[in-house]
Design a protein around this motif. Structure first.
Motif, PDB file in Angstrom:
ATOM      1  N   ARG A 127       0.855  -1.185   0.000  1.00  0.00           N
ATOM      2  CA  ARG A 127       0.000   0.000   0.000  1.00  0.00           C
ATOM      3  C   ARG A 127       0.895   1.240   0.000  1.00  0.00           C
ATOM      4  NH1 ARG A 127      -3.104  -3.371  -0.987  1.00  0.00           N
ATOM      5  NH2 ARG A 127      -5.145  -3.817  -0.076  1.00  0.00           N
ATOM      6  N   LYS A 128       0.541   2.238  -0.786  1.00  0.00           N
ATOM      7  CA  LYS A 128       1.299   3.490  -0.805  1.00  0.00           C
ATOM      8  C   LYS A 128       0.826   4.372   0.344  1.00  0.00           C
ATOM      9  CE  LYS A 128       2.837   7.155  -3.928  1.00  0.00           C
ATOM     10  NZ  LYS A 128       2.732   7.723  -5.292  1.00  0.00           N
ATOM     11  N   VAL A 129       1.773   4.906   1.095  1.00  0.00           N
ATOM     12  CA  VAL A 129       1.447   5.709   2.267  1.00  0.00           C
ATOM     13  C   VAL A 129       1.037   7.118   1.838  1.00  0.00           C
ATOM     14  CG1 VAL A 129       2.328   6.621   4.452  1.00  0.00           C
ATOM     15  CG2 VAL A 129       3.082   4.380   3.643  1.00  0.00           C
ATOM     16  N   TRP A 144       6.085   6.495   0.467  1.00  0.00           N
ATOM     17  CA  TRP A 144       6.740   5.189   0.545  1.00  0.00           C
ATOM     18  C   TRP A 144       5.678   4.093   0.443  1.00  0.00           C
ATOM     19  CZ3 TRP A 144      11.645   4.065   3.782  1.00  0.00           C
ATOM     20  CH2 TRP A 144      12.617   5.032   3.504  1.00  0.00           C
ATOM     21  N   PHE A 145       6.156   2.877   0.180  1.00  0.00           N
ATOM     22  CA  PHE A 145       5.253   1.736   0.142  1.00  0.00           C
ATOM     23  C   PHE A 145       5.407   0.906   1.413  1.00  0.00           C
ATOM     24  CE2 PHE A 145       5.360   2.833  -4.311  1.00  0.00           C
ATOM     25  CZ  PHE A 145       4.054   2.583  -4.722  1.00  0.00           C
ATOM     26  N   ALA A 146       4.292   0.508   1.967  1.00  0.00           N
ATOM     27  CA  ALA A 146       4.298  -0.335   3.160  1.00  0.00           C
ATOM     28  C   ALA A 146       3.746  -1.712   2.794  1.00  0.00           C
ATOM     29  CB  ALA A 146       3.439   0.290   4.257  1.00  0.00           C
ATOM     30  N   GLY A 195      -9.778  -3.517   3.601  1.00  0.00           N
ATOM     31  CA  GLY A 195      -9.998  -2.163   3.109  1.00  0.00           C
ATOM     32  C   GLY A 195     -10.621  -2.112   1.726  1.00  0.00           C
ATOM     33  N   ARG A 196     -10.432  -0.987   1.061  1.00  0.00           N
ATOM     34  CA  ARG A 196     -11.063  -0.782  -0.248  1.00  0.00           C
ATOM     35  C   ARG A 196     -10.542  -1.718  -1.320  1.00  0.00           C
ATOM     36  NH1 ARG A 196     -10.148   5.451  -1.326  1.00  0.00           N
ATOM     37  NH2 ARG A 196      -8.119   4.844  -0.480  1.00  0.00           N
TER      38      ARG A 196
END
Length: 256
Positions: A127-129, A144-146, A195-196
């Motif tokens: 997911r992109k923060v 950043w990506f998590a 989530g979505r």
């Protein structure tokens, strides 16, 4: 992968020659943007989406059913409970597996969920923060990506956690009954994401697995070809995003 790509290419060549048909691939290939009515997916994008559908729509359910088959062979008392539930459902609804019938498979549902709890995706999702956040004293900057790890989330679930790791063991930890009581029901369960962007095929996947295991319990009994002793280590394939037993779970089936 090359084989699958070649089969998709064959189908696209057929569509080029004969035009649209009722297939999902045809809908992808000939779809146009609703805004301008012109923009469409490139041939490469169509192939990539087709491979994604094959992987997400078949390999995931197949791997989970393989694990479920193993767990049920190791826990025959659980398979017997599924049989008893199916006998009752046949009496109430008949032989057809209607939507109402599948909704009544409460124990079977708990078996599938417990299988997915112990053996979900071996990795996670990115997911992109959107904004900088701090987690356990560590900053994750905006942009950043998590990566969230699905299996580790299940491991750490306070509702099931055991310090010795037995809650994730296929012999000791496989307890479908935990899903039938709110006091023992897992709190962190996300084999389909969250989530979505939660998996759009969740309901389809659960339905497919319920149909397969319902018919298995009604029609077949089986045991493992490769016997596993109570103290024997069980081997799993490595370098894969899906949990897969190394031997593929070979079974010896008998019609009931």
């Amino acid at each position: 992968r090359q084989y699958l790509v070649s089969k998709v290419e064959e189908k696209l060549a057929y569509l080029d020659e004969h035009g649209p048909d009722s297939s999902t691939l045809s809908k992808l290939y000939f779809a146009r943007d609703e805004g301008d009515g012109k923009t469409k997916l490139t041939r490469t994008q169509v192939i990539h989406n087709a491979l994604l559908l094959i992987f997400a729509g078949t390999e995931t359910s197949a791997s989970t059913l393989t694990c479920a088959s193993l767990f049920l062979a190791l826990h025959p008392e659980v398979f017997q409970k599924i049989r008893e539930e199916q006998k009752d459902i046949v009496i109430r609804y008949g032989e057809d597996l209607s939507a109402e019938c599948l909704e009544s498979c409460v124990y079977l549902d708990s078996v599938i969920k417990e299988t997915l709890r112990i053996k979900p995706l071996e990795s996670g999702e990115l997911r992109k923060v959107d904004g900088s956040v701090e987690v356990d004293g560590k900053q994750i900057p905006k942009g950043w990506f998590a990566l969230f790890n699905i299996k580790q989330t299940h491991v750490n679930d306070p509702a099931t956690y055991q310090e010795d790791g037995s809650h994730m063991d296929i012999r000791e930890g496989f307890q479908p009954e935990r899903w039938l009581d709110e006091t023992t029901k897992p709190q962190a369960w996300m084999p389909f994401g969250a989530g979505r962007r939660r998996c759009i095929g969740e309901r389809l996947g659960m339905t497919e697995m319920k149909v397969f295991l319902s018919m298995l319990a009604r029609k077949v009994d089986y045991d493992l070809v490769n016997k596993i002793g109570p103290d024997d280590p069980f081997l799993w394939k490595t370098n894969t995003v899906l949990a897969r037993p190394l031997d593929g779970v070979k079974v010896r089936a008998r019609a009931l």
